[in-house]
Design an enzyme around this catalytic site. Structure first.
Site, mmCIF file in Angstrom:
data_model
loop_
_atom_site.group_PDB
_atom_site.id
_atom_site.type_symbol
_atom_site.label_atom_id
_atom_site.label_comp_id
_atom_site.label_asym_id
_atom_site.label_seq_id
_atom_site.Cartn_x
_atom_site.Cartn_y
_atom_site.Cartn_z
ATOM 1 N N TRP A 6 19.936 47.189 47.212
ATOM 2 C CA TRP A 6 21.103 48.108 47.152
ATOM 3 C C TRP A 6 20.373 49.446 47.716
ATOM 4 O O TRP A 6 21.161 50.471 48.062
ATOM 5 C CB TRP A 6 21.328 48.466 45.580
ATOM 6 C CG TRP A 6 22.488 47.199 45.267
ATOM 7 C CD1 TRP A 6 21.996 46.173 44.346
ATOM 8 C CD2 TRP A 6 23.642 47.031 45.613
ATOM 9 N NE1 TRP A 6 23.285 45.506 44.319
ATOM 10 C CE2 TRP A 6 24.152 45.900 45.142
ATOM 11 C CE3 TRP A 6 24.374 47.871 46.447
ATOM 12 C CZ2 TRP A 6 25.547 45.558 45.222
ATOM 13 C CZ3 TRP A 6 25.743 47.301 46.715
ATOM 14 C CH2 TRP A 6 26.411 46.371 46.067
ATOM 15 N N ASN A 137 35.076 41.185 43.440
ATOM 16 C CA ASN A 137 34.996 40.078 42.015
ATOM 17 C C ASN A 137 34.562 38.813 42.152
ATOM 18 O O ASN A 137 34.462 38.300 43.084
ATOM 19 C CB ASN A 137 36.514 40.136 41.568
ATOM 20 C CG ASN A 137 36.270 40.356 39.686
ATOM 21 O OD1 ASN A 137 35.263 40.031 39.259
ATOM 22 N ND2 ASN A 137 37.342 40.796 39.279
ATOM 23 N N PHE A 138 34.254 38.320 40.888
ATOM 24 C CA PHE A 138 34.104 36.757 40.981
ATOM 25 C C PHE A 138 32.766 36.530 41.983
ATOM 26 O O PHE A 138 32.664 35.235 42.212
ATOM 27 C CB PHE A 138 35.182 35.883 41.403
ATOM 28 C CG PHE A 138 36.450 36.304 40.576
ATOM 29 C CD1 PHE A 138 37.391 36.715 41.080
ATOM 30 C CD2 PHE A 138 36.522 36.077 39.214
ATOM 31 C CE1 PHE A 138 38.791 36.956 40.535
ATOM 32 C CE2 PHE A 138 37.537 36.147 38.550
ATOM 33 C CZ PHE A 138 38.733 36.832 39.425
ATOM 34 N N LEU A 139 31.787 37.305 41.786
ATOM 35 C CA LEU A 139 30.224 36.903 42.392
ATOM 36 C C LEU A 139 29.815 35.956 41.551
ATOM 37 O O LEU A 139 29.556 36.026 40.708
ATOM 38 C CB LEU A 139 29.631 38.208 42.856
ATOM 39 C CG LEU A 139 28.065 37.870 43.219
ATOM 40 C CD1 LEU A 139 28.086 36.912 44.129
ATOM 41 C CD2 LEU A 139 27.389 39.215 43.697
ATOM 42 N N ARG A 149 18.171 34.508 46.499
ATOM 43 C CA ARG A 149 18.606 35.750 47.417
ATOM 44 C C ARG A 149 19.822 35.326 48.000
ATOM 45 O O ARG A 149 20.035 35.754 49.329
ATOM 46 C CB ARG A 149 17.434 36.094 48.239
ATOM 47 C CG ARG A 149 16.191 36.595 47.663
ATOM 48 C CD ARG A 149 16.083 37.677 46.634
ATOM 49 N NE ARG A 149 16.574 38.943 47.199
ATOM 50 C CZ ARG A 149 16.769 40.222 46.472
ATOM 51 N NH1 ARG A 149 16.823 39.881 45.134
ATOM 52 N NH2 ARG A 149 17.188 41.209 47.124
ATOM 53 N N THR A 173 32.524 46.134 39.213
ATOM 54 C CA THR A 173 32.164 46.355 37.990
ATOM 55 C C THR A 173 30.910 45.488 37.817
ATOM 56 O O THR A 173 30.888 44.357 38.497
ATOM 57 C CB THR A 173 32.952 46.110 36.713
ATOM 58 O OG1 THR A 173 33.788 45.029 36.757
ATOM 59 C CG2 THR A 173 34.110 47.148 36.900
ATOM 60 N N LEU A 389 39.792 43.012 36.815
ATOM 61 C CA LEU A 389 39.966 41.659 36.222
ATOM 62 C C LEU A 389 38.450 40.919 35.785
ATOM 63 O O LEU A 389 37.698 41.147 36.325
ATOM 64 C CB LEU A 389 40.814 40.666 36.972
ATOM 65 C CG LEU A 389 42.271 41.296 37.152
ATOM 66 C CD1 LEU A 389 43.139 40.464 38.202
ATOM 67 C CD2 LEU A 389 43.120 41.559 35.928
#
Ligand SMILES: COc1cccc(CC(=N)NC(=O)c2cccnc2OC2CCNCC2)c1
Length: 389
Positions: A6, A137-139, A149, A173, A389
């Site tokens: 990051w 989403n949904f990682l 990694r 999120t 969601l």
């Protein structure tokens, strides 16, 4: 804490917090589309990219099975989100969606799906600027492939595919702290079936409380109390859009929903999304709105129950009916539909009803993030008008 990945990304960095000289808005300018990397990032050799066509029953099922066995668990590893196939199809195919943003990773030899990450386009307003963003989403990486990694290269790949559509911002999120939250929310739970919640270890019997006293404490009326309270129907889309757009203006970050978006995201879908409104019996004006989505959790290791039926507060608008009364009617309907628990974040004006409607604080927090967009200040949860969601 070291955030190797990051610290290389255009996101607010912890070291920049409080630096008022940094302007609000995009952190990096768009890249000319000709300069966006045309080919996918390299995966470790045993793996290959795949696009998950959610219209395909077989691929949708592969995604469902991967998430059911490997997606987010609570801090005590007692529950795991169990998004349904119908829910995934709804969540991933909003107006303007890109199939190429539904990204999977397969083992080259076995073709087994072992990882997943998604984006959907959304117009999101940050203060006075509407920005087309990707909602990520949904990682999910298979439990057996963690800390290889894979996540950083999956994030880079979905970013590359988003850039190829000339979109340069994203919203997401996470339950973990990354550089740098735009806001941190507390989640709250309202028991609807306290006996089951205690049996499965989601809740604990309060001190000096018996089970029968606890059941009585959370009892709700059999019927809703607000005159004119009814399910949303297709013909309500224009009025609900007006009501919701006007209500969301007060928040610093919120979706910029149009009628197409409202039709997709808020029309009731059995077992996916429930939405209700109050139509004044006198004037037939639509004055209030409430909605919740269905996200069950698998209960890991309980003899008597395998699924926790959970409703998650979505978008609510109150202009005539007190928000507390409106949300109590939402609880009543959720109980009628046999949900075990009703969850809510302390976003928007939710704090005004949580305690009074007997929500208890959850044991975790949900952090909100924007990619390549700086906000001058960290937001209070009540300044957030965005529910993912
Ligand atoms: C009860 O079963 C659970 C299974 C997995 C995780 C958690 C705790 C948790 N992490 N809860 C939330 O993130 C949460 C709590 C209240 C409202 N929305 C939430 O998350 C939403 C929004 C973000 N994507 C997941 C669903 C609970």
């Amino acid at each position: 804490k070291r955030h190797k990945f990051w610290e290389t990304q255009p996101v607010g960095q912890f070291k920049d917090l409080g630096d008022a000289s940094l302007p609000e808005g995009p952190i990096e300018p768009p890249t000319p589309l000709s300069e966006v990397k045309q080919e996918p990032y390299n995966l470790p050799s045993p793996y290959e990219w795949t696009t998950c066509d959610m219209d395909s029953e077989e691929m949708c099922n592969e995604v469902y099975v991967l998430l059911t066995n490997n997606y987010v668990e609570d801090d005590e590893n007692m529950f795991r989100f169990n998004y349904s196939k119908e829910f995934l199809r709804w969540a991933l195919r909003p107006p303007g969606f890109y199939r190429s943003w539904h990204i999977g990773v397969r083992v080259k030899t076995s073709k087994k799906l072992v990882a997943f990450i998604t984006g959907v386009p959304a117009r999101i307003r940050a203060r006075d600027t509407v920005v087309t963003m990707a909602e990520i989403n949904f990682l999910c990486v298979h439990k057996k492939l963690r800390s290889k990694r894979l996540a950083p290269v999956m994030i880079k790949e979905v970013t590359r595919r988003v850039h190829m559509e000339n979109i340069w911002q994203a919203a997401y999120t996470a339950g973990v702290v990354l550089p740098t939250p735009i806001s941190t929310c507390q989640y709250w739970h309202r028991s609807l079936n306290p006996k089951k919640l205690i049996d499965v270890g989601f809740s604990r019997l309060g001190a000096r409380m018996t089970m029968s006293r606890t059941i009585k404490l959370y009892k709700l009326p059999d019927q809703t109390v607000t005159p004119g309270f009814r399910k949303m129907e297709p013909h309500d889309v224009p009025a609900v859009t007006r009501l919701l757009r006007n209500y969301l203006k007060q928040f610093v970050v919120a979706p910029d929903f149009d009628e197409n978006d409202v039709e997709h995201w808020l029309l009731p879908k059995e077992g996916v999304i429930d939405s209700y409104l109050v139509e004044s019996p006198e004037t037939h004006e639509i004055t209030d709105f409430c909605s919740f989505y269905t996200l069950p959790s698998s209960i890991l290791g309980n003899q008597n129950h395998s699924t926790l039926k959970a409703a998650y507060s979505y978008y609510n608008v109150s202009t005539k009916t007190p928000l507390i009364q409106l949300m109590n009617d939402a609880l009543i309907v959720a109980k009628q539909k046999d949900f075990d628990v009703f969850n809510a974040l302390d976003v928007m004006q939710n704090e005004s009803f949580l305690k009074q409607l007997k929500f208890g604080p959850g044991d975790g927090k949900l952090h909100y993030y924007l990619y390549n967009y700086r906000l001058k200040h960290v937001l209070r949860a009540s300044e957030l008008g965005l529910v993912l969601l």
